[in-house]
Design a protein around this motif. Structure first.
Motif, PDB file in Angstrom:
ATOM      1  N   GLU A  22      49.763  38.810  38.596  1.00 52.42           N
ATOM      2  CA  GLU A  22      50.274  40.116  38.153  1.00 52.42           C
ATOM      3  C   GLU A  22      49.192  41.182  38.233  1.00 52.42           C
ATOM      4  O   GLU A  22      49.453  42.317  38.636  1.00 52.42           O
ATOM      5  CB  GLU A  22      50.826  39.991  36.735  1.00 52.42           C
ATOM      6  CG  GLU A  22      52.061  39.089  36.717  1.00 52.42           C
ATOM      7  CD  GLU A  22      52.814  39.154  35.396  1.00 52.42           C
ATOM      8  OE1 GLU A  22      53.746  39.981  35.305  1.00 52.42           O
ATOM      9  OE2 GLU A  22      52.460  38.383  34.491  1.00 52.42           O
ATOM     10  N   ALA A  23      47.960  40.793  37.890  1.00 57.49           N
ATOM     11  CA  ALA A  23      46.844  41.748  37.952  1.00 57.49           C
ATOM     12  C   ALA A  23      46.600  42.184  39.402  1.00 57.49           C
ATOM     13  O   ALA A  23      46.360  43.371  39.680  1.00 57.49           O
ATOM     14  CB  ALA A  23      45.580  41.120  37.367  1.00 57.49           C
ATOM     15  N   LEU A  24      46.685  41.227  40.328  1.00 59.73           N
ATOM     16  CA  LEU A  24      46.428  41.554  41.737  1.00 59.73           C
ATOM     17  C   LEU A  24      47.551  42.395  42.330  1.00 59.73           C
ATOM     18  O   LEU A  24      47.311  43.316  43.127  1.00 59.73           O
ATOM     19  CB  LEU A  24      46.242  40.265  42.542  1.00 59.73           C
ATOM     20  CG  LEU A  24      44.925  39.520  42.243  1.00 59.73           C
ATOM     21  CD1 LEU A  24      44.950  38.115  42.820  1.00 59.73           C
ATOM     22  CD2 LEU A  24      43.733  40.313  42.783  1.00 59.73           C
ATOM     23  N   MET A  25      48.790  42.092  41.947  1.00 62.19           N
ATOM     24  CA  MET A  25      49.923  42.896  42.427  1.00 62.19           C
ATOM     25  C   MET A  25      49.769  44.339  41.940  1.00 62.19           C
ATOM     26  O   MET A  25      49.983  45.299  42.692  1.00 62.19           O
ATOM     27  CB  MET A  25      51.236  42.282  41.921  1.00 62.19           C
ATOM     28  CG  MET A  25      51.646  41.043  42.714  1.00 62.19           C
ATOM     29  SD  MET A  25      52.758  39.895  41.841  1.00 62.19           S
ATOM     30  CE  MET A  25      54.059  40.943  41.305  1.00 62.19           C
ATOM     31  N   GLU A  26      49.370  44.458  40.687  1.00 61.66           N
ATOM     32  CA  GLU A  26      49.162  45.784  40.097  1.00 61.66           C
ATOM     33  C   GLU A  26      48.057  46.550  40.848  1.00 61.66           C
ATOM     34  O   GLU A  26      48.191  47.736  41.147  1.00 61.66           O
ATOM     35  CB  GLU A  26      48.792  45.588  38.611  1.00 61.66           C
ATOM     36  CG  GLU A  26      48.313  46.810  37.875  1.00 61.66           C
ATOM     37  CD  GLU A  26      49.457  47.787  37.604  1.00 61.66           C
ATOM     38  OE1 GLU A  26      50.615  47.332  37.536  1.00 61.66           O
ATOM     39  OE2 GLU A  26      49.167  49.003  37.477  1.00 61.66           O
ATOM     40  N   ALA A  27      46.995  45.831  41.188  1.00 59.08           N
ATOM     41  CA  ALA A  27      45.835  46.486  41.804  1.00 59.08           C
ATOM     42  C   ALA A  27      46.045  46.785  43.289  1.00 59.08           C
ATOM     43  O   ALA A  27      45.590  47.807  43.788  1.00 59.08           O
ATOM     44  CB  ALA A  27      44.583  45.623  41.611  1.00 59.08           C
ATOM     45  N   PHE A  28      46.699  45.878  44.029  1.00 56.91           N
ATOM     46  CA  PHE A  28      46.678  45.986  45.501  1.00 56.91           C
ATOM     47  C   PHE A  28      48.041  46.153  46.169  1.00 56.91           C
ATOM     48  O   PHE A  28      48.108  46.351  47.380  1.00 56.91           O
ATOM     49  CB  PHE A  28      45.975  44.758  46.095  1.00 56.91           C
ATOM     50  CG  PHE A  28      44.532  44.659  45.703  1.00 56.91           C
ATOM     51  CD1 PHE A  28      43.596  45.532  46.244  1.00 56.91           C
ATOM     52  CD2 PHE A  28      44.110  43.732  44.763  1.00 56.91           C
ATOM     53  CE1 PHE A  28      42.257  45.465  45.891  1.00 56.91           C
ATOM     54  CE2 PHE A  28      42.779  43.653  44.390  1.00 56.91           C
ATOM     55  CZ  PHE A  28      41.852  44.522  44.956  1.00 56.91           C
ATOM     56  N   TRP A  29      49.126  46.028  45.446  1.00 54.47           N
ATOM     57  CA  TRP A  29      50.441  46.188  46.073  1.00 54.47           C
ATOM     58  C   TRP A  29      50.978  47.595  45.830  1.00 54.47           C
ATOM     59  O   TRP A  29      50.764  48.134  44.755  1.00 54.47           O
ATOM     60  CB  TRP A  29      51.420  45.161  45.501  1.00 54.47           C
ATOM     61  CG  TRP A  29      51.272  43.798  46.089  1.00 54.47           C
ATOM     62  CD1 TRP A  29      50.246  43.328  46.870  1.00 54.47           C
ATOM     63  CD2 TRP A  29      52.193  42.706  45.933  1.00 54.47           C
ATOM     64  NE1 TRP A  29      50.474  42.013  47.201  1.00 54.47           N
ATOM     65  CE2 TRP A  29      51.658  41.607  46.640  1.00 54.47           C
ATOM     66  CE3 TRP A  29      53.414  42.563  45.275  1.00 54.47           C
ATOM     67  CZ2 TRP A  29      52.314  40.375  46.699  1.00 54.47           C
ATOM     68  CZ3 TRP A  29      54.055  41.336  45.330  1.00 54.47           C
ATOM     69  CH2 TRP A  29      53.504  40.259  46.043  1.00 54.47           C
ATOM     70  N   PRO A  30      51.705  48.170  46.787  1.00 56.76           N
ATOM     71  CA  PRO A  30      51.882  47.614  48.130  1.00 56.76           C
ATOM     72  C   PRO A  30      50.575  47.664  48.902  1.00 56.76           C
ATOM     73  O   PRO A  30      49.833  48.644  48.779  1.00 56.76           O
ATOM     74  CB  PRO A  30      52.928  48.529  48.758  1.00 56.76           C
ATOM     75  CG  PRO A  30      52.826  49.814  48.007  1.00 56.76           C
ATOM     76  CD  PRO A  30      52.354  49.466  46.619  1.00 56.76           C
ATOM     77  N   GLY A  31      50.303  46.627  49.694  1.00 56.46           N
ATOM     78  CA  GLY A  31      49.059  46.600  50.447  1.00 56.46           C
ATOM     79  C   GLY A  31      48.815  45.270  51.132  1.00 56.46           C
ATOM     80  O   GLY A  31      49.618  44.339  50.983  1.00 56.46           O
ATOM     81  N   PRO A  32      47.680  45.183  51.879  1.00 56.98           N
ATOM     82  CA  PRO A  32      47.450  44.026  52.759  1.00 56.98           C
ATOM     83  C   PRO A  32      46.895  42.794  52.041  1.00 56.98           C
ATOM     84  O   PRO A  32      45.869  42.256  52.429  1.00 56.98           O
ATOM     85  CB  PRO A  32      46.460  44.569  53.791  1.00 56.98           C
ATOM     86  CG  PRO A  32      45.723  45.654  53.075  1.00 56.98           C
ATOM     87  CD  PRO A  32      46.681  46.252  52.084  1.00 56.98           C
ATOM     88  N   LEU A  33      47.567  42.378  50.976  1.00 58.83           N
ATOM     89  CA  LEU A  33      47.163  41.185  50.234  1.00 58.83           C
ATOM     90  C   LEU A  33      48.365  40.260  50.081  1.00 58.83           C
ATOM     91  O   LEU A  33      49.403  40.658  49.544  1.00 58.83           O
ATOM     92  CB  LEU A  33      46.631  41.564  48.847  1.00 58.83           C
ATOM     93  CG  LEU A  33      46.243  40.378  47.964  1.00 58.83           C
ATOM     94  CD1 LEU A  33      45.051  39.624  48.550  1.00 58.83           C
ATOM     95  CD2 LEU A  33      45.937  40.834  46.539  1.00 58.83           C
ATOM     96  N   THR A  34      48.223  39.023  50.558  1.00 63.59           N
ATOM     97  CA  THR A  34      49.270  38.004  50.454  1.00 63.59           C
ATOM     98  C   THR A  34      48.848  36.981  49.411  1.00 63.59           C
ATOM     99  O   THR A  34      47.718  36.496  49.447  1.00 63.59           O
ATOM    100  CB  THR A  34      49.474  37.324  51.826  1.00 63.59           C
ATOM    101  OG1 THR A  34      49.966  38.298  52.752  1.00 63.59           O
ATOM    102  CG2 THR A  34      50.463  36.169  51.727  1.00 63.59           C
ATOM    103  N   LEU A  35      49.756  36.681  48.483  1.00 65.72           N
ATOM    104  CA  LEU A  35      49.446  35.744  47.404  1.00 65.72           C
ATOM    105  C   LEU A  35      50.182  34.427  47.620  1.00 65.72           C
ATOM    106  O   LEU A  35      51.388  34.422  47.884  1.00 65.72           O
ATOM    107  CB  LEU A  35      49.860  36.348  46.052  1.00 65.72           C
ATOM    108  CG  LEU A  35      49.238  37.712  45.729  1.00 65.72           C
ATOM    109  CD1 LEU A  35      49.779  38.235  44.390  1.00 65.72           C
ATOM    110  CD2 LEU A  35      47.709  37.615  45.700  1.00 65.72           C
ATOM    111  N   VAL A  36      49.467  33.307  47.525  1.00 70.23           N
ATOM    112  CA  VAL A  36      50.077  31.979  47.648  1.00 70.23           C
ATOM    113  C   VAL A  36      50.253  31.410  46.245  1.00 70.23           C
ATOM    114  O   VAL A  36      49.293  31.270  45.489  1.00 70.23           O
ATOM    115  CB  VAL A  36      49.209  31.049  48.518  1.00 70.23           C
ATOM    116  CG1 VAL A  36      49.775  29.635  48.525  1.00 70.23           C
ATOM    117  CG2 VAL A  36      49.111  31.591  49.942  1.00 70.23           C
ATOM    118  N   LEU A  37      51.523  31.126  45.917  1.00 65.24           N
ATOM    119  CA  LEU A  37      51.899  30.706  44.561  1.00 65.24           C
ATOM    120  C   LEU A  37      52.839  29.505  44.638  1.00 65.24           C
ATOM    121  O   LEU A  37      53.427  29.234  45.695  1.00 65.24           O
ATOM    122  CB  LEU A  37      52.616  31.875  43.860  1.00 65.24           C
ATOM    123  CG  LEU A  37      51.724  33.073  43.521  1.00 65.24           C
ATOM    124  CD1 LEU A  37      52.556  34.334  43.322  1.00 65.24           C
ATOM    125  CD2 LEU A  37      50.903  32.774  42.270  1.00 65.24           C
TER     126      LEU A  37
END
Ligand code: TXA
Ligand code: MG
Length: 354
Positions: free
Chosen positions: A89-104
């Motif tokens: 959630e922290a990364l989505m907040e910081a970098f989305w929309p953007g060039p970061l793909t999260l593997v979950l």
């Protein structure tokens, strides 16, 4: 053999309704290539196995390689994963929309075809306004690998897409050249420590700064891996992200690198068989050489090399170049993503000079 169909070119700047037309094709199970801020993606309904299967057929991609699900809103992720850790959630907040793909960890409703049978799923929200409008208009997650034939460099223009996929897909949405030029950063969030599986548009330093904690990066010991999966043989690396030319990838002090590049061009049997892809600073040092020299931009701004690299690879193929000399970018920032693609293009072989 299926009869090749016509690929529609939907130009966002020239025709109103282009995005809506593309959304309609996707909604009915078709294939549409579309621009993202990184590279062009080849989209299909991500939760529809029949639509997803068409991606693998069109690209000639092996089913062992999983796809990224592209979402239009952060809230869509909840339905695609079985758990959503706070770090995600922290990364989505910081970098989305953007060039970061999260593997979950994946939710049951995500088809096995998307994840290559693995229990994880890759998700990202692209920043390109055309991609966002398209995905939101469809209203469902869109599976999208890069819109190239398997083994070809990723496309950064609609023309690149057509070089590979004309007659194999329903449409390409032309939104002009992409901005970043290399793919998204793929970050595995399943372990104790976030781990970069593929360096890309969001840098290692940006991730560590945003999280205020250590993020694992791929080290040299892992160079044999492709995106975190052990390569059964190093030869598998050869055709990934690469031009057909033999790649001579140099690393070392300025003078030694330019000397090695000059030797490579001198050894050419004819001026047309070798090309040098060189940083602006090195071009002056090279002086006159008996082959084509392509400017990748300044070493101080590797963003430009990132933006132009895949197009330069495609040009090498178009001109039937047999050998290409190139140098690693300074490490750090987007240079890490550039160097990752260069090492793969060179099958992991770096020539240390000086
Ligand atoms: O920038 C991008 O990421 C572009 C645009 C279109 O979004 N897409 C892209 O997709 O580069 P593709 O399929 O060419 O590369 C996705 C990478 C693959 O190397 C795949 O192995 C990895 O992401 N990947 C996908 N799902 C994964 C998973 N569940 N676990 C680990 N790696 C995964
Ligand atoms: Mg790809």
């Amino acid at each position: 053999m299926t009869v090749p169909k016509r690929t529609h070119i939907l130009n966002v700047a020239r025709s109103t309704g282009a995005i809506e037309r593309a959304a309609e094709i996707l909604r009915t199970g078709g294939l549409v290539a579309f621009p993202t801020e990184t590279v062009y993606g080849l989209g299909a309904l991500g939760l529809d196995p029949e639509a997803v299967e068409r991606i693998f057929v069109a690209k000639g991609r092996p089913h062992t390689d999983p796809l990224i699900l592209h979402v239009g809103e952060e809230s869509w992720v909840r339905d695609l994963v079985s758990t959503l850790p706070p770090v995600a959630e922290a990364l989505m907040e910081a970098f989305w929309p953007g060039p970061l793909t999260l593997v979950l960890p994946k939710a049951a409703r995500v088809p096995d075809l998307v994840t290559a049978g693995m229990d994880s799923v890759a998700v990202r929200m692209p920043a390109h306004p055309v991609a966002l409008e398209l995905i939101r208009s469809v209203g469902q997650p869109i599976a999208a690998p890069s819109a190239n034939l398997f083994s070809r460099p990723s496309p950064t223009t609609a023309a690149h897409v057509l070089q590979d996929l004309d007659g194999r897909i329903d449409a390409v949405l032309d939104g002009g050249p992409t901005d970043v030029g290399v793919e998204s950063t793929v970050l595995d969030l399943r372990g104790d420590e976030p781990a970069i599986l593929r360096p890309g548009g969001v840098t290692h330093a940006e991730l560590e700064r945003a999280l205020a904690r250590r993020v694992r990066r791929r080290d040299d010991a892992e160079e044999g891996d492709i995106d975190g999966q052990p390569a059964p043989s190093p030869g598998l690396l050869t055709r990934h992200y690469s031009p057909r030319a033999e790649v001579f990838l140099y690393d070392g002090p300025d003078a030694a690198v330019t000397a090695a590049m000059r030797r490579l061009s001198d050894e050419a049997k004819s001026g047309s068989e070798t090309t040098l892809l060189a940083f602006t600073e090195d071009i002056e040092a090279l002086g006159a050489v008996p082959c084509t020299v392509v400017d990748l931009g300044s070493r101080e701004h590797p963003e430009e090399a990132a933006r132009t690299l895949y197009g330069a690879f495609r040009d090498l193929d178009k001109h039937g170049i047999a050998r290409v000399g190139i140098r690693l970018a300074p490490p750090g920032g987007i240079g890490d993503a550039v160097n990752d693609r260069l090492r793969r293009a060179a099958s992991g072989r770096v020539l240390r000079v000086g």
